[in-house]
Design a protein around this motif. Sequence first.
Motif, PDB file in Angstrom:
ATOM      1  N   MET A 265       0.780  -1.014  -0.306  1.00  0.00           N
ATOM      2  CA  MET A 265       0.186  -0.448  -0.382  1.00  0.00           C
ATOM      3  C   MET A 265       1.404   1.488  -0.301  1.00  0.00           C
ATOM      4  N   HIS A 266      -0.053   1.911  -0.604  1.00  0.00           N
ATOM      5  CA  HIS A 266       1.266   3.655  -0.891  1.00  0.00           C
ATOM      6  C   HIS A 266       0.972   4.297   0.907  1.00  0.00           C
ATOM      7  N   GLU A 267       1.636   4.456   1.719  1.00  0.00           N
ATOM      8  CA  GLU A 267       1.561   4.799   2.950  1.00  0.00           C
ATOM      9  C   GLU A 267       1.187   6.305   2.846  1.00  0.00           C
ATOM     10  N   LYS A 268       1.033   6.836   2.455  1.00  0.00           N
ATOM     11  CA  LYS A 268       0.471   8.654   2.045  1.00  0.00           C
ATOM     12  C   LYS A 268       0.169   8.579   0.613  1.00  0.00           C
ATOM     13  N   PRO A 269      -0.653   7.965   0.281  1.00  0.00           N
ATOM     14  CA  PRO A 269      -1.538   8.520  -0.951  1.00  0.00           C
ATOM     15  C   PRO A 269      -1.909   9.477  -1.930  1.00  0.00           C
ATOM     16  N   ASP A 270      -1.518  10.413  -2.207  1.00  0.00           N
ATOM     17  CA  ASP A 270      -1.670  11.230  -3.613  1.00  0.00           C
ATOM     18  C   ASP A 270      -2.898  12.445  -3.388  1.00  0.00           C
ATOM     19  N   PHE A 271      -3.845  11.235  -3.687  1.00  0.00           N
ATOM     20  CA  PHE A 271      -5.523  11.426  -3.204  1.00  0.00           C
ATOM     21  C   PHE A 271      -6.182  11.418  -1.859  1.00  0.00           C
ATOM     22  N   TRP A 272      -5.396  11.685  -0.412  1.00  0.00           N
ATOM     23  CA  TRP A 272      -6.020  11.541   0.936  1.00  0.00           C
ATOM     24  C   TRP A 272      -5.747  12.771   1.313  1.00  0.00           C
ATOM     25  N   PRO A 273      -6.151  13.469   2.022  1.00  0.00           N
ATOM     26  CA  PRO A 273      -7.668  13.150   1.797  1.00  0.00           C
ATOM     27  C   PRO A 273      -8.858  13.659   0.958  1.00  0.00           C
TER      28      PRO A 273
ATOM     29  N   SER B 242     -13.413  -2.288  -3.655  1.00  0.00           N
ATOM     30  CA  SER B 242     -12.620  -1.636  -5.104  1.00  0.00           C
ATOM     31  C   SER B 242     -11.426  -0.088  -4.883  1.00  0.00           C
ATOM     32  N   LEU B 243     -13.206   0.459  -3.568  1.00  0.00           N
ATOM     33  CA  LEU B 243     -12.577   1.855  -4.209  1.00  0.00           C
ATOM     34  C   LEU B 243     -11.169   1.970  -2.548  1.00  0.00           C
ATOM     35  N   PHE B 244     -11.348   1.159  -1.842  1.00  0.00           N
ATOM     36  CA  PHE B 244     -10.364   0.934  -1.238  1.00  0.00           C
ATOM     37  C   PHE B 244      -9.021   0.667  -1.453  1.00  0.00           C
ATOM     38  N   LYS B 245      -8.651  -0.046  -2.049  1.00  0.00           N
ATOM     39  CA  LYS B 245      -7.857  -0.657  -3.323  1.00  0.00           C
ATOM     40  C   LYS B 245      -7.413   0.369  -3.922  1.00  0.00           C
ATOM     41  N   ALA B 246      -8.713   0.995  -4.549  1.00  0.00           N
ATOM     42  CA  ALA B 246      -8.388   2.569  -5.973  1.00  0.00           C
ATOM     43  C   ALA B 246      -7.025   3.310  -5.100  1.00  0.00           C
TER      44      ALA B 246
ATOM     45  N   ARG C 103      -5.394   6.155  -6.293  1.00  0.00           N
ATOM     46  CA  ARG C 103      -6.231   6.615  -7.803  1.00  0.00           C
ATOM     47  C   ARG C 103      -7.501   7.183  -6.794  1.00  0.00           C
ATOM     48  N   ASP C 104      -7.813   8.679  -7.187  1.00  0.00           N
ATOM     49  CA  ASP C 104      -8.702   9.613  -6.403  1.00  0.00           C
ATOM     50  C   ASP C 104      -9.883   9.439  -6.211  1.00  0.00           C
ATOM     51  N   ILE C 105     -10.698   8.180  -5.262  1.00  0.00           N
ATOM     52  CA  ILE C 105     -11.866   8.068  -5.013  1.00  0.00           C
ATOM     53  C   ILE C 105     -12.871   8.902  -4.959  1.00  0.00           C
ATOM     54  N   ALA C 106     -13.406   9.828  -5.152  1.00  0.00           N
ATOM     55  CA  ALA C 106     -13.901  11.163  -6.067  1.00  0.00           C
ATOM     56  C   ALA C 106     -14.445  11.245  -7.351  1.00  0.00           C
TER      57      ALA C 106
END
Length: 203
Positions: free
Chosen positions: A78-86, A117-121, A127-130
């Motif tokens: 997993m990405h520790e610091k996703p680009d699209f969070w929050p 699937s959303l959490f995996k994104a 990826r950005d779940i918005a």
Amino acid sequence: MAHIDYYFSPLSVFTYFAGDRLEQIAAQHGATIRYKPFDIMVLFDRLGAPKPADRPVGRSVYRMQELRRIRDELGLTMHEKPDFWPTNAAPAAYAIIAAQEAKDATGEGDICALIGSLFKATWEENRDIAQDDVITQALKAGGFDPALATTGLLAGAETYPKNTDDAFASGVFGSPFYIVTDTDERFWGQDRLAQLDRYLGTL
């Protein structure tokens, strides 16, 4: 037959860690689940709790260490610091709510697969779940009509804040949060799922 109200935020990494264990436990005990995505940022405001960006440095450091430990225990990448969070969690929550209503009406679709699937994104694919394409792909992964991403907007907009109100009224203070509604027994966190499993075995 026990019933579980499952309160969670689509932003929560600890809900991502929970995976499909709740569904496995519920199936084993013949329990039903109601998925209730809520706005965790609004809940934090109501509780007077600090949001992630406002937490003390020591807690933030500990959180990252804990994420790595849990990630390794579960064998995840997993990405520790996703680009699209929050990000704006509302569109994803609306899709989950619409899928719940569709499943209630038809009995078809896999909400757990949609949520997964959303959490995996977010945590694996960065990826950005918005975004509409991410949401429609997740709906397809769950066996739902991707058009729910738009046709479910009204129901989602009505139910999402209600879920947040229900969470506050029910004593929810984090995600994931599980309430066995028959007895009001409450469990907070993916690391309490084993306790939930044992508890359901006593009913």
